[in-house]
Structure formats: structure tokens, C-alpha cells
Design a protein around this motif. Structure first.
Motif, short mmCIF file in Angstrom:
data_model
loop_
_atom_site.label_atom_id
_atom_site.label_comp_id
_atom_site.label_asym_id
_atom_site.label_seq_id
_atom_site.Cartn_x
_atom_site.Cartn_y
_atom_site.Cartn_z
N SER A 192 -4.73 9.60 2.03
CA SER A 192 -3.81 10.59 2.68
C SER A 192 -4.57 11.74 3.12
CB SER A 192 -2.85 11.32 0.94
OG SER A 192 -3.25 12.41 0.37
N ALA A 193 -5.25 12.49 2.73
CA ALA A 193 -6.63 13.11 3.90
C ALA A 193 -6.61 12.69 5.35
CB ALA A 193 -8.01 13.30 3.07
N LYS A 194 -7.43 10.98 5.24
CA LYS A 194 -7.74 10.77 6.18
C LYS A 194 -6.29 9.90 7.36
CE LYS A 194 -11.85 8.23 4.89
NZ LYS A 194 -12.56 6.82 4.73
N LEU A 195 -5.28 10.06 6.64
CA LEU A 195 -4.31 9.71 7.08
C LEU A 195 -3.29 11.39 7.83
CD1 LEU A 195 -1.45 8.10 8.63
CD2 LEU A 195 -0.55 8.93 6.41
N HIS A 196 -3.70 12.40 7.32
CA HIS A 196 -3.50 13.84 7.61
C HIS A 196 -4.90 13.97 8.68
CE1 HIS A 196 -2.23 17.70 7.97
NE2 HIS A 196 -3.58 18.03 8.15
N ILE A 255 -6.78 14.32 20.74
CA ILE A 255 -7.29 13.32 21.34
C ILE A 255 -7.61 11.94 21.15
CG2 ILE A 255 -10.45 13.29 20.00
CD1 ILE A 255 -10.03 16.33 18.88
N ASN A 256 -8.54 11.44 22.04
CA ASN A 256 -8.34 10.05 22.33
C ASN A 256 -8.33 9.39 20.11
OD1 ASN A 256 -7.60 9.62 25.01
ND2 ASN A 256 -9.53 10.25 25.21
N ALA A 257 -9.61 9.86 20.21
CA ALA A 257 -10.13 8.28 18.84
C ALA A 257 -8.55 9.35 17.72
CB ALA A 257 -11.20 9.64 18.26
N ASN A 258 -7.72 9.58 18.03
CA ASN A 258 -6.60 9.70 17.32
C ASN A 258 -5.89 8.82 16.85
OD1 ASN A 258 -3.94 10.86 15.46
ND2 ASN A 258 -3.19 10.64 17.97
N LYS A 259 -5.79 8.11 18.91
CA LYS A 259 -4.80 6.67 18.35
C LYS A 259 -5.57 5.55 17.64
CE LYS A 259 -1.55 4.10 21.49
NZ LYS A 259 -0.85 4.08 22.98
N SER A 260 -6.49 5.38 18.51
CA SER A 260 -7.55 4.30 17.42
C SER A 260 -7.17 4.16 16.17
CB SER A 260 -8.72 4.14 17.89
OG SER A 260 -9.77 5.45 17.77
N LEU A 278 4.86 14.03 11.56
CA LEU A 278 4.32 12.24 11.74
C LEU A 278 5.21 11.14 12.03
CD1 LEU A 278 1.60 10.43 10.10
CD2 LEU A 278 3.42 10.41 8.20
N LEU A 279 6.44 11.59 11.87
CA LEU A 279 7.02 10.69 12.43
C LEU A 279 7.04 10.93 13.83
CD1 LEU A 279 9.55 8.62 12.73
CD2 LEU A 279 11.34 10.65 12.78
N TYR A 280 6.57 11.84 14.88
CA TYR A 280 6.82 11.95 15.95
C TYR A 280 5.29 11.14 16.18
CZ TYR A 280 5.54 13.63 20.92
OH TYR A 280 5.49 14.51 21.82
N ILE A 281 4.68 11.50 16.02
CA ILE A 281 3.62 10.92 16.30
C ILE A 281 2.92 9.36 16.12
CG2 ILE A 281 0.77 11.04 15.32
CD1 ILE A 281 0.82 13.58 14.40
N LEU A 282 3.38 9.09 15.27
CA LEU A 282 3.72 7.43 14.30
C LEU A 282 4.14 6.34 15.87
CD1 LEU A 282 4.06 6.52 9.96
CD2 LEU A 282 1.73 7.01 12.37
N ASP A 314 0.90 -0.99 0.26
CA ASP A 314 -0.08 0.21 0.08
C ASP A 314 0.74 1.12 -0.17
OD1 ASP A 314 -2.16 -1.60 -0.19
OD2 ASP A 314 -3.10 -1.40 1.99
N ILE A 315 0.19 2.76 -0.96
CA ILE A 315 0.83 3.73 -0.56
C ILE A 315 0.69 4.94 -0.30
CG2 ILE A 315 2.63 2.46 -2.37
CD1 ILE A 315 1.12 4.63 -4.98
N VAL A 316 0.34 5.54 0.01
CA VAL A 316 0.15 6.63 0.71
C VAL A 316 0.81 8.31 0.48
CG1 VAL A 316 0.78 6.68 2.42
CG2 VAL A 316 -1.16 7.79 2.03
N ASP A 317 0.62 9.39 -0.56
CA ASP A 317 1.05 10.55 -0.90
C ASP A 317 0.10 11.24 -0.85
OD1 ASP A 317 3.09 12.41 -1.46
OD2 ASP A 317 4.66 10.84 -0.79
N PHE A 318 0.63 13.12 -0.02
CA PHE A 318 -0.92 13.74 -0.78
C PHE A 318 -0.72 14.53 -1.76
CE2 PHE A 318 2.42 15.70 1.46
CZ PHE A 318 2.53 17.17 0.64
N ASP A 319 0.67 14.36 -2.21
CA ASP A 319 1.88 15.42 -3.32
C ASP A 319 1.05 14.92 -4.77
OD1 ASP A 319 2.97 17.93 -3.94
OD2 ASP A 319 4.59 16.64 -3.02
N ILE A 320 1.25 16.11 -5.67
CA ILE A 320 1.09 16.06 -7.02
C ILE A 320 2.77 15.64 -7.49
CG2 ILE A 320 1.04 16.91 -8.77
CD1 ILE A 320 -1.34 16.43 -7.34
N LYS A 321 2.65 14.70 -8.78
CA LYS A 321 3.71 14.48 -9.27
C LYS A 321 3.62 15.75 -10.41
CE LYS A 321 4.39 12.94 -13.02
NZ LYS A 321 4.30 12.14 -14.60
#
Length: 552
Positions: free
Chosen positions: A403-407, A416-421, A441-445, A355-362
């Protein structure tokens, strides 16, 4: 030419165990031809061979030897081609005399191994055939193994999807993928083991198949050349099937239709050869015997074409990564320069679930150091890479995460508790490779319990590559970039306009480090006793290019 001919004849005449039966001469194509007799030490056996030496000799002729030994009486023995030529592969030597000695000795080894000792190779050798064009076009059919056991004389239809046309030497070739097999009533029996993306190809065409008990061969290795030779290998029901197919397709007379002929090559493996038929001119006729109408083949040459077994083990038979990687469910976060190279490498190395994820445009300027094509223009990086990856491997399943959901779940819902779940769903992945260089993102993951989390990033000008393999590696990665490594942020690429500056490095710079890193990770995964640790790849180019691996 006379000097070369004389020199070659002189060298051969002086060889031990070799005599010239017919003096050498040259033909209109500057080939040197003749006949020799070869005897083997400690054996009363002698064999006579026609010999042809091409003008390239002692160099190779493209990818084949430029000397050939022929004897059509030896067709039943191993490694003899249909024209009686002995299949030998010898070592390189530019000295004419030494090369002749090497090649004659190779011929003698063939005589001992296959003629005198009648040895058989352990590995399977496919039937020897020469594909022929139908209406000046070649056809190929790519297939995989199936979860089904065909019965002797079973027949029916198969579906195939056309892919790209190409050139097969100097002729056009029509390339196709076998999708599934159906019974005579068009009910699906089994499917080839392609990825879901391959199975979704549309505009499928129909061909015919018949499964035989034994390979359709002469002398166990040469494919039959005439339809009459196939007559005793099929049933009358198959002839009835052919008659019906031809009758039902009168509107497309003249069109080619493939016939796959299958047979076992081991207890567990089958192979398919393909013959091209012409609708309206099937090589069959009817006759009456004992008041019963029957069918038979007519005296006509078979137009054999090309098949390839593309099953996973064949496709990646020349090399893949460790099973711990290829059998993992993988997520790649960020598919820019580093991430796209990682994704294509894993795909080419046997991985089947990415699976891949990226928000950016090529953008056009991304192409020079990533795995993207210019001709696809501006588009989402993830979607563009998706198409690249499924065009590489017919076995990989590629998914695109939103990518929008991951962000949203990783950053907007911070605290918020929902974040971690929500992020705990990432724990379903066996391997997550973060190539985003997104420190937030690295900090959060790092706060989420993940099975295997790897980060990859490079310093400016790709002087160093930083790889963390620990779930809680935020502090270590930040310390490397902020306090340890030299990362010149002044000499960066600032494009025209209000765009984000980016690090400088070529595709070669980045790819060199990424491939080194993947090689190192793979070695760790191959050996259970080795501990996977954080590491840095440091480059140095003052005394030639060098890479130093530092583990922590």
C-alpha cells in the motif's frame, strides 16, 4: 400406538396392487414393521418388501425418508443400499393417507425403472460404503485431480497435511489434505492441484497408495468388506512393499496409516477410497508356494474411512460466477466494509487470482460490518483478509500489494513522468475493483489506461450504491455524490477520540447492496451482447424494502 398401527395397515391394504403378507406390528422403538407384496399394472411381476415406518412418519427423519422398503435380493439393481433398502425420495405431505400413497407410488416407479427396465443412471454413483472408526476416531482425506495417469497396480507413498479435527456426527474426525504422490523410493510423481498456500502446509505425513484397474466392489456398487476380497486385485510386489513399510516403521507400532485405493470412474477421472491400517498389524501374511515365499491378505474386515474429491469443478459445482470474472486476474483496492465483502464473495464464487491492497488497520469496530474476525485482534486489514480468503477456497491465489508503494506512485509522484509508468503496471490486471472511496486515488487512476476498472461506493446509511464501470468515471462518480444523490453527512458515526468519522450502515445494509451489484455485474459478463454501464442501486423502505436499479 394401536390406533396409528391399525390406520396405517388399513390404508396400505386398500391400495391398488399392494397386499399385506405379514400383518403390521410395532417394535420396542415404536417403529411399525411388516411385509407387503407389490405388483405393477400390465406386468405379472410381484415383489415382496419388508417395510419399516418410523415414529416421525409422515414427516422426514432428519434428512431421510421415515419409511423404508427392504429386499436384500435386489442388491444388484440401481438405488438399493447395502441393507437392501430401496433409495427413494418423495414429496412432502402431512396427510398420512396421501403420504403413504405417494411413497408406495414412488416404490412402484422404482420397480418399473430399475427392476423391470434395468435402467442405469447417466451420472456416476459412488461406491456405497459405511465408514468405521479406528480407535474411536474417523479419518478424512481430501484430494484433487492431478496431471498424471496412474498405471494398473502402481503403488507407492502419498503425502498429506493434517488440518482441523472436528466432529463427524458424534465421533471425532481427523481431517487431512492429500498433497502429492510418490513412488516406492519416495520420489514425487505428481501433486494435487491446490493453491500455493495449501501446498505450503508443513508437517506432512506419509500414507500408502495402490491404483487398481477396477473398483474394489461387490455387485459393482458395494465396496468390499474383507481384505481377502482385495487379494486378487494387487500384485506380489505390492505385498513386498507392505512388508517393507511395516518393517521400517517398527518404532511407531499401533499408529494408523492410510492406504489410498484408486480406480477409474471414467476415461478421464479417477477416485480414491481410503482404508486405515495399523502399523505392526497389517492384514498380511506370508506363505510358501512351489518353494517361493509369497504374500496374501488375511481374513479381516477393512476399516474404510472417508475421502472427498475436492477438485475445482466439484468444489464450485453448485454454482460460481461467470468465467470472465473467475478466470480474471483481479485487484481489489480497499478491503474495508465493501471491499472485504467483494473479496469473500469472489473467492466463494470461484475466482482463483485476487490481489488486495489497503493501508489501514483492522479495529474491533470494523468487525460488525466487514468480513473479519474478532479473535485476530488488531492487525493489517490486508493480512487479516488474506488469511480469511485462503481458509475459504483451496484454489485461490491471494497477493498483497504494498500500500505504501501504491500511495507513493499514485499521489506523491503526481505530475512526474515516473508516476504514470509505475501505475501502468496495473494494466496487467483483467479487472480492478476500487472499493477505497478515495476520491484522490480515483482521480489519478482515471488517467491510467486500464482494462476493466470498476468502482463501488455507498452513501450514508447505505441508501444508495454507486457503481462505475468506465475507465474515466471520476467526474460521473463525483457528480452523483455531490449533486444527484441525497447523502446526509450530518448523521454520521463519530467515534470517541480523534478518529475519522465514517458512514453509518450495518453489515446487512452493505452486503445486500454489494451482492445485488455483483449479481448485476455477473449477468452482464455472462451475456456477450449486454453492455456494461454505470449504475446506481437506490433503496426505499417506506412500503417494505425495495431496490431499484438505474443504469446510465
Amino acid at each position: 400406538m394401536d390406533k396409528r398401527l391399525h390406520e396405517i395397515q388399513q390404508i396400505i391394504s386398500e391400495l391398488n396392487g399392494v397386499s399385506i403378507e405379514i400383518p403390521f406390528s410395532s417394535d420396542s422403538d415404536y417403529n411399525i414393521i411388516g411385509k407387503i407384496k407389490v405388483s405393477i399394472d400390465d406386468s405379472d411381476e410381484t415383489l415382496i418388501f419388508d417395510i419399516k415406518i418410523y415414529p416421525e412418519y409422515p414427516s422426514k427423519r432428519l434428512n431421510t425418508e421415515s419409511i423404508t422398503f427392504f429386499n436384500t435380493d435386489l442388491l444388484e439393481y440401481g438405488h438399493v443400499m447395502g441393507n437392501g433398502s430401496i433409495c427413494i425420495h418423495t414429496s412432502h405431505n402431512i396427510d398420512l393417507k396421501k403420504k403413504i400413497e405417494i411413497d408406495i407410488n414412488s416404490l412402484k416407479r422404482w420397480i418399473v425403472k430399475y427392476y423391470l427396465n434395468k435402467e442405469n443412471d447417466n451420472h456416476y454413483e459412488h461406491i456405497i460404503l459405511q465408514p468405521k472408526e479406528f480407535n474411536n476416531i474417523h479419518f478424512s482425506y481430501l484430494f484433487t485431480e492431478v496431471d498424471y495417469s496412474f498405471n494398473k497396480n502402481q503403488f507407492g507413498f502419498f503425502e498429506y497435511s493434517k488440518i482441523n479435527d472436528g466432529l463427524y456426527f458424534d465421533k471425532t474426525i481427523n481431517n487431512n489434505i492429500v498433497q502429492n504422490f510418490k513412488d516406492p523410493f519416495s520420489r514425487t510423481i505428481t501433486e494435487c492441484k491446490w493453491s500455493s498456500h495449501i501446498k505450503q502446509f508443513t508437517n506432512n505425513n506419509s500414507g500408502l497408495f495402490v491404483f487398481l484397474d477396477n473398483p474394489p466392489t461387490i455387485k459393482k456398487k458395494f465396496i468390499i468388506s474383507n481384505w481377502k476380497n482385495l487379494e486378487n486385485l494387487v500384485t506380489q510386489d505390492f505385498f513386498k512393499f507392505l512388508y517393507k513399510v511395516q518393517k521400517d516403521n517398527q518404532k511407531i507400532k499401533g499408529n494408523p496409516i492410510p492406504l489410498l485405493i484408486g480406480y477409474k470412474i471414467s476415461e478421464l477421472e479417477i477416485h480414491w477410497q481410503v482404508a486405515i491400517l495399523e502399523i505392526g498389524k497389517f492384514p498380511i501374511e506370508s506363505y510358501k508356494e512351489n518353494q517361493i515365499w509369497k504374500g496374501r491378505f488375511i481374513d479381516e474386515n477393512i476399516i474404510w474411512n472417508i475421502t472427498r474429491n475436492c477438485s475445482y469443478d466439484y468444489f464450485f459445482g453448485r454454482g460460481k460466477l461467470a468465467d470472465k470474472i473467475t478466470k480474471s486476474k483481479i485487484l481489489i483496492i480497499g478491503v474495508g466494509a465493501i471491499g472485504s465483502i467483494v473479496a469473500t464473495t469472489l473467492t466463494r464464487s470461484g475466482c482463483t487470482s485476487i490481489d488486495i491492497v489497503d493501508f489501514d488497520i483492522k479495529e474491533p469496530e470494523n468487525v460488525c460490518r466487514s468480513e473479519y474476525s474478532f479473535l485476530t485482534g488488531l492487525c493489517n486489514k490486508a493480512n487479516d483478509l488474506f488469511n480469511e480468503l485462503i481458509s475459504i477456497s483451496p484454489f485461490v491465489e491471494i497477493g498483497i500489494l504494498d500500500s505504501a508503494k501504491l500511495h507513493f506512485y499514485s499521489k506523491i509522484l503526481q505530475g512526474i513522468n515516473a508516476n504514470k509508468s509505475k501505475l501502468e503496471a496495473l494494466a496487467d490486471y483483467d479487472l480492478i475493483i476500487d472499493c477505497s472511496t478515495d476520491n484522490d486515488l480515483l482521480y489519478i487512476l482515471n488517467q491510467v489506461d486500464l482494462k476493466r476498472f470498476i468502482t463501488l461506493s455507498v452513501t450514508n446509511n447505505a441508501k444508495d450504491l454507486v457503481c462505475s464501470v468506465e475507465p474515466n468515471s471520476y467526474d460521473w462518480v463525483m457528480n452523483q455524490f455531490e449533486n444527484v444523490l441525497e447523502n446526509d453527512l450530518e448523521d454520521i458515526h463519530n467515534p470517541t477520540g480523534c478518529w475519522s468519522p465514517t458512514f453509518k450502515a450495518s453489515y446487512n445494509d452493505i452486503n445486500t447492496l454489494v451482492q445485488f451489484a455483483i449479481k448485476h455485474l455477473n449477468l452482464k459478463f455472462l451475456d456477450e451482447s449486454k453492455v456494461l454501464r454505470n449504475f446506481i442501486l437506490k433503496t426505499e423502505d417506506k412500503n417494505g424494502f425495495n431496490i431499484k436499479l438505474n443504469e446510465f
